[in-house]
Design a protein around this motif. Sequence first.
Motif, PDB file in Angstrom:
ATOM      1  N   ASP A 245      26.924  -1.653   8.365  1.00 44.69           N
ATOM      2  CA  ASP A 245      28.209  -2.345   8.223  1.00 44.69           C
ATOM      3  C   ASP A 245      28.759  -2.755   9.584  1.00 44.69           C
ATOM      4  O   ASP A 245      29.275  -3.865   9.763  1.00 44.69           O
ATOM      5  N   ARG A 246      28.647  -1.850  10.538  1.00 45.01           N
ATOM      6  CA  ARG A 246      29.198  -2.096  11.869  1.00 45.01           C
ATOM      7  C   ARG A 246      28.514  -3.264  12.571  1.00 45.01           C
ATOM      8  O   ARG A 246      29.158  -4.061  13.265  1.00 45.01           O
ATOM      9  N   TYR A 247      27.199  -3.381  12.380  1.00 46.85           N
ATOM     10  CA  TYR A 247      26.427  -4.381  13.112  1.00 46.85           C
ATOM     11  C   TYR A 247      26.037  -5.598  12.277  1.00 46.85           C
ATOM     12  O   TYR A 247      25.338  -6.490  12.768  1.00 46.85           O
ATOM     13  N   GLY A 248      26.487  -5.678  11.019  1.00 45.84           N
ATOM     14  CA  GLY A 248      26.180  -6.837  10.203  1.00 45.84           C
ATOM     15  C   GLY A 248      24.715  -6.956   9.849  1.00 45.84           C
ATOM     16  O   GLY A 248      24.093  -8.009  10.048  1.00 45.84           O
ATOM     17  N   VAL A 249      24.149  -5.875   9.301  1.00 44.87           N
ATOM     18  CA  VAL A 249      22.736  -5.823   8.924  1.00 44.87           C
ATOM     19  C   VAL A 249      22.659  -5.307   7.492  1.00 44.87           C
ATOM     20  O   VAL A 249      23.401  -4.398   7.109  1.00 44.87           O
ATOM     21  N   HIS A 250      21.784  -5.883   6.693  1.00 46.54           N
ATOM     22  CA  HIS A 250      21.609  -5.409   5.318  1.00 46.54           C
ATOM     23  C   HIS A 250      20.867  -4.072   5.285  1.00 46.54           C
ATOM     24  O   HIS A 250      20.022  -3.801   6.138  1.00 46.54           O
ATOM     25  N   LEU A 251      21.156  -3.291   4.258  1.00 53.71           N
ATOM     26  CA  LEU A 251      20.439  -2.047   3.988  1.00 53.71           C
ATOM     27  C   LEU A 251      19.696  -2.188   2.658  1.00 53.71           C
ATOM     28  O   LEU A 251      20.316  -2.425   1.616  1.00 53.71           O
ATOM     29  N   ILE A 252      18.370  -2.073   2.719  1.00 42.16           N
ATOM     30  CA  ILE A 252      17.528  -2.122   1.524  1.00 42.16           C
ATOM     31  C   ILE A 252      17.092  -0.695   1.202  1.00 42.16           C
ATOM     32  O   ILE A 252      16.447  -0.042   2.023  1.00 42.16           O
ATOM     33  N   ALA A 253      17.443  -0.232   0.017  1.00 41.76           N
ATOM     34  CA  ALA A 253      17.018   1.098  -0.437  1.00 41.76           C
ATOM     35  C   ALA A 253      15.836   0.944  -1.379  1.00 41.76           C
ATOM     36  O   ALA A 253      15.974   0.386  -2.475  1.00 41.76           O
ATOM     37  N   ASP A 254      14.683   1.405  -0.962  1.00 40.51           N
ATOM     38  CA  ASP A 254      13.491   1.396  -1.794  1.00 40.51           C
ATOM     39  C   ASP A 254      13.501   2.670  -2.642  1.00 40.51           C
ATOM     40  O   ASP A 254      13.007   3.710  -2.237  1.00 40.51           O
ATOM     41  N   GLU A 255      14.094   2.559  -3.830  1.00 42.98           N
ATOM     42  CA  GLU A 255      14.186   3.697  -4.753  1.00 42.98           C
ATOM     43  C   GLU A 255      13.084   3.639  -5.809  1.00 42.98           C
ATOM     44  O   GLU A 255      13.191   4.263  -6.867  1.00 42.98           O
ATOM     45  N   ILE A 256      12.015   2.919  -5.513  1.00 40.99           N
ATOM     46  CA  ILE A 256      10.946   2.718  -6.483  1.00 40.99           C
ATOM     47  C   ILE A 256      10.362   4.041  -6.951  1.00 40.99           C
ATOM     48  O   ILE A 256      10.173   4.268  -8.151  1.00 40.99           O
ATOM     49  N   ALA A 257      10.074   4.933  -6.024  1.00 37.36           N
ATOM     50  CA  ALA A 257       9.493   6.232  -6.383  1.00 37.36           C
ATOM     51  C   ALA A 257      10.540   7.313  -6.596  1.00 37.36           C
ATOM     52  O   ALA A 257      10.317   8.246  -7.370  1.00 37.36           O
ATOM     53  N   VAL A 258      11.678   7.219  -5.909  1.00 38.63           N
ATOM     54  CA  VAL A 258      12.645   8.321  -5.933  1.00 38.63           C
ATOM     55  C   VAL A 258      13.783   8.114  -6.917  1.00 38.63           C
ATOM     56  O   VAL A 258      14.594   9.025  -7.124  1.00 38.63           O
ATOM     57  N   GLY A 259      13.866   6.931  -7.531  1.00 35.76           N
ATOM     58  CA  GLY A 259      14.938   6.672  -8.476  1.00 35.76           C
ATOM     59  C   GLY A 259      14.713   7.341  -9.823  1.00 35.76           C
ATOM     60  O   GLY A 259      13.675   7.944 -10.087  1.00 35.76           O
ATOM     61  N   PHE A 260      15.730   7.253 -10.672  1.00 34.88           N
ATOM     62  CA  PHE A 260      15.694   7.778 -12.034  1.00 34.88           C
ATOM     63  C   PHE A 260      15.439   9.278 -12.076  1.00 34.88           C
ATOM     64  O   PHE A 260      14.598   9.783 -12.815  1.00 34.88           O
ATOM     65  N   GLY A 261      16.183   9.985 -11.244  1.00 37.31           N
ATOM     66  CA  GLY A 261      16.255  11.435 -11.351  1.00 37.31           C
ATOM     67  C   GLY A 261      15.264  12.236 -10.550  1.00 37.31           C
ATOM     68  O   GLY A 261      15.306  13.470 -10.572  1.00 37.31           O
ATOM     69  N   ARG A 262      14.381  11.603  -9.797  1.00 41.21           N
ATOM     70  CA  ARG A 262      13.332  12.347  -9.104  1.00 41.21           C
ATOM     71  C   ARG A 262      13.876  13.300  -8.045  1.00 41.21           C
ATOM     72  O   ARG A 262      13.312  14.372  -7.822  1.00 41.21           O
ATOM     73  N   THR A 263      14.952  12.927  -7.369  1.00 41.84           N
ATOM     74  CA  THR A 263      15.448  13.771  -6.282  1.00 41.84           C
ATOM     75  C   THR A 263      16.630  14.650  -6.690  1.00 41.84           C
ATOM     76  O   THR A 263      17.205  15.324  -5.845  1.00 41.84           O
ATOM     77  N   GLY A 264      16.981  14.635  -7.961  1.00 45.25           N
ATOM     78  CA  GLY A 264      18.062  15.494  -8.435  1.00 45.25           C
ATOM     79  C   GLY A 264      19.290  14.741  -8.889  1.00 45.25           C
ATOM     80  O   GLY A 264      20.119  15.276  -9.622  1.00 45.25           O
ATOM     81  N   THR A 265      19.455  13.494  -8.427  1.00 43.85           N
ATOM     82  CA  THR A 265      20.494  12.601  -8.921  1.00 43.85           C
ATOM     83  C   THR A 265      19.800  11.369  -9.488  1.00 43.85           C
ATOM     84  O   THR A 265      18.624  11.123  -9.205  1.00 43.85           O
TER      85      THR A 265
END
Length: 447
Positions: A245-265
């Motif tokens: 946010d501070r530097y005007g850069v996008h953040l891409i979260a690759d949740e392909i493997a960790v999404g849908f409950g794999r890490t506890g949330t």
Amino acid sequence: MSNQHWRERDLAALWHPCSQMKDHEWLPMIPIRRGRGVWLEDYDGHRYLDAISSWWVNLFGHANEHVAARIAEQARELEHVILAGFSHAPAIELAERLTQLAPPGLERVFYADSGSAAVEIALKMSFHYWLNQGQAEKTRFVCLSGSYHGETLGALAVGDVGLYRDTYKPLLLQPLVVPSPDCFEREPGQSWAEFSVERFRDMEKLLAERHSEIAAVIVEPLVQCAGGMRMYHPVYLERLRQACDRYGVHLIADEIAVGFGRTGTLFACEQAGIRPDFMCLSKGLTGGFLPLSAVLTRESIYQAFYHDYEQLKAFMHSHSYTGNALCCTAALATLDLFEASDVLADNRLKSKRMRERVAELEDHPNVHEIRQHGMILAMEMGRSDGQPYPWEERRGIRVYRYGLEHETLLRPLGNVVYFMPPYVINDEEIDQLARVAIEGIHQATRD
């Protein structure tokens, strides 16, 4: 027909993924006849506990009746229709549900058919957004050391696992690579949070110096899966969101493997309380039934492409099977199963049991670390002097073979033995999984 019958036909026609096919001269492949729950069964009647969810995709068990029935019902109505100029209920309903479940502010969904394709889309969208905003100089991407984001050229370019990347280096974009917050590298007595904050200094420095040319940072939240199930603390994601946010850069979260409950949330980003600019989803999205991926992004990014046709600012990216009705239906059925019971609470109990059942390995001279985020547990094998085993020794293959001989599918990443089972695994099956893994590690580290 026997396993041998299908092996012979297979080897005469197929080329398998992520495999040295010559290995099958001494390491027989396993042709699978059917699956049910956490179990796979071959043509000779042997069964195998699928401890890795068949490459991390299966959430609620093989041949899950609810998902299968929903797909069959949809197939009798509409299997597929072009998603350019046309639409259908499953694609619309899935987009609505994903935006409701995702971190607030992710309001638009773009579909594809694989995790790699989702990463490609996020990279292209980020660059194209800045271009549409008159900032054509923002062409670079930042990734973490040891990261992996897929096999297509764009996704491969922003990864840092040499086994996959090095051969194709002349074909790839060159990312800016910063040291990973991988907590396996922390000093004795140093906490995960302390080490993750310390490692963020490298990212902060790079963004401060070169943000004008950087379009986006891409990370795997909390777990760098194909890089060896290396893990880090959510505080890194908090700091990264603030810096982007501070530097005007996008953040891409690759949740392909960790999404849908794999890490506890449901999504790993939730543990840091952040919203990425792009979130890539796949694997567990359809419960392991059909190939589908999605990129979720912000309304303001969508609006940067929303112009009169003559402006030529549209996002001209497509896949023939974009938003396939059967795939979207499988995803909707999978989300139904999350709503039908408190899956995440059940997973917390199962995660705890997995960790307890491998506790004896804490004192094993050839196990350097046991680490866990939710339903992902990893055990790192190494030499008793603290050094890693040479990759040429292929210690993981020994664990793999031991597992198959004892009704368990384990597929280590190099020297890392890990569990990533379907969520329907029960206590007895967890106990078997742990017992076989412990015995396999003993066997693999004997000399």
